[in-house]
Enzyme design. Structure first.
Site: not given
Ligand code: NAI
Length: 347
Positions: A83, A176-178, A180
């Site tokens: 990392k 969280g519907v980002g 992933v």
């Molecule tokens: P992202 O940043 O695209 O999505 C996160 C979403 O969660 C955002 O829409 C945000 O507004 C929302 N959010 C933040 N705080 C919140 C809360 N308190 N309540 C409800 N929603 C909330 O991130 P991504 O890429 O979708 O990753 C999500 C998680 O999965 C992170 O913890 C990341 O470390 C983990 N992860 C992601 C991978 C990837 O391929 N992107 C791989 C492995 C783990």
């Protein structure tokens, strides 16, 4: 070529190599930690954020790189864990800092292969890639969307949990519907699951709810929704001693890294009969795709990502047999694999 000062940091941890990187011209200050290459090149993203101190940044790099070794080992990849964390500060020239980091990564000759993590943009990665071959190109159409692979992997882990719990159809709540979470919601919709979703970005939540026919929950209530599965896909640490007593679900399975407040929380979930799919077991789809593509040259990773299903079933089965938390089983399987490879390399 930048004039980055690279210093070896001596730690009393099991890490193979820890470097402090400093480039006065660009303002780069970073720690690059290689935890283990016993199974293959260390994989692990670049994180950039404001840290209170160098010690805090170093400890993040050590913890996160170790976690990557566990993730790659459990996913049975020919890869280890590493990392990089960059200390963000005013006066840093961002593109030049990533170029300087690229030089440092290149100087490791492939022992460490990197990609995005928290805070890093496509432009940052492009800057690093101007100087190194060892940073993933997320825009490559052949690589495909990493979050998509992660979401598919979560679904494989989740269906293993659902079957293991003897459920036929599941009601799932996603926090969280980002990148992933949204993709997971779309998969679940196609699988006929009943969905509740929440996001602190309300516009995003309503858009995804419309796409998936989901109910929108309040962000601070979604973990406690009346459902079968809760899928934390936002922040780490949300399953903890305060939230566990209020969980309505019988299964916890989501993408959020370090989702437990403390490792002891896995025991508490087990004591309460709540199935916990270890985060690094089920969220490995993205790293599996990265490893398949960059280390093995594979065009398709559907089969390798789908193995998360069997792995999850195995971990849950052993946990039941030994009356312990699935996290304990996952940790011991991962340790056995990477420490075994380490011993072979030494002897
Ligand atoms: P992202 O940043 O695209 O999505 C996160 C979403 O969660 C955002 O829409 C945000 O507004 C929302 N959010 C933040 N705080 C919140 C809360 N308190 N309540 C409800 N929603 C909330 O991130 P991504 O890429 O979708 O990753 C999500 C998680 O999965 C992170 O913890 C990341 O470390 C983990 N992860 C992601 C991978 C990837 O391929 N992107 C791989 C492995 C783990």
């Amino acid at each position: 070529m930048t004039q980055t000062h690279i210093t070896e940091v001596k730690t009393n941890t099991e890490h193979e190599q820890v470097l402090r990187l400093e480039d006065p011209a660009s303002g780069l200050r970073a720690y690059l930690a290689i935890h283990s290459t016993a199974l293959g090149p260390a994989l692990g993203g670049i994180r950039i954020r404001t840290y209170r101190s160098d010690e805090e940044a170093l400890s993040d790099a050590l913890r996160l790189s170790r976690a990557m070794t566990y993730k790659t080992a459990l996913a049975e990849l020919r890869a280890g864990g590493g990392k990089t964390v960059i200390l963000e500060h005013a006066g840093q020239s961002r593109a030049a800092a990533f170029e300087a980091l690229g030089d440092a990564i290149e100087s490791l000759g492939g022992r460490y292969f990197s990609g995005p993590d928290v805070g890093v943009t496509g432009a940052d990665l492009a800057a690093a890639r101007r100087r190194t071959r060892f940073v993933a190109d997320e825009t490559s159409p052949e690589l495909g969307n990493i979050a998509e692979h992660t979401a598919i992997g979560i679904w494989h882990g989740m269906r293993a949990c659902i079957e293991f719990a003897g459920l036929r159809r599941a009601r799932v709540a996603i926090q969280g519907v980002g990148e992933v979470g949204r993709r997971l919601a779309l998969i679940l919709k196609n699988e006929g699951a009943e969905l509740a979703i929440a996001d602190v970005d309300f516009a995003r939540a309503s858009h995804v709810a419309e796409e998936c026919g989901a109910r929108v929950s309040a962000p601070d209530e979604v973990l406690f929704a009346d459902c079968d599965v809760v899928a934390p896909c936002a922040l780490g640490g949300v399953i903890n001693s305060k939230t566990i007593p209020r969980l309505g679900a019988r299964i916890v399975c989501g993408s959020a890294n370090n989702v437990l407040g403390d490792v002891a929380d896995a025991n508490e979930l087990h004591r309460r009969g709540i199935l916990y799919a270890p985060d690094y077991l089920v969220n490995a789809g993205g790293v599996i795709r990265g490893s398949d593509f960059y280390l093995l040259g594979l065009r398709d990773s559907a089969a390798s990502v789908s193995r998360i299903y069997d792995r999850t079933k195995r971990v849950l089965g052993l946990a039941r047999e030994r009356n312990c938390s699935p996290l304990r089983i996952a940790d011991s399987q991962a340790e056995e694999r990477w420490r075994g490879a380490q011993r072979t390399a030494v002897s």
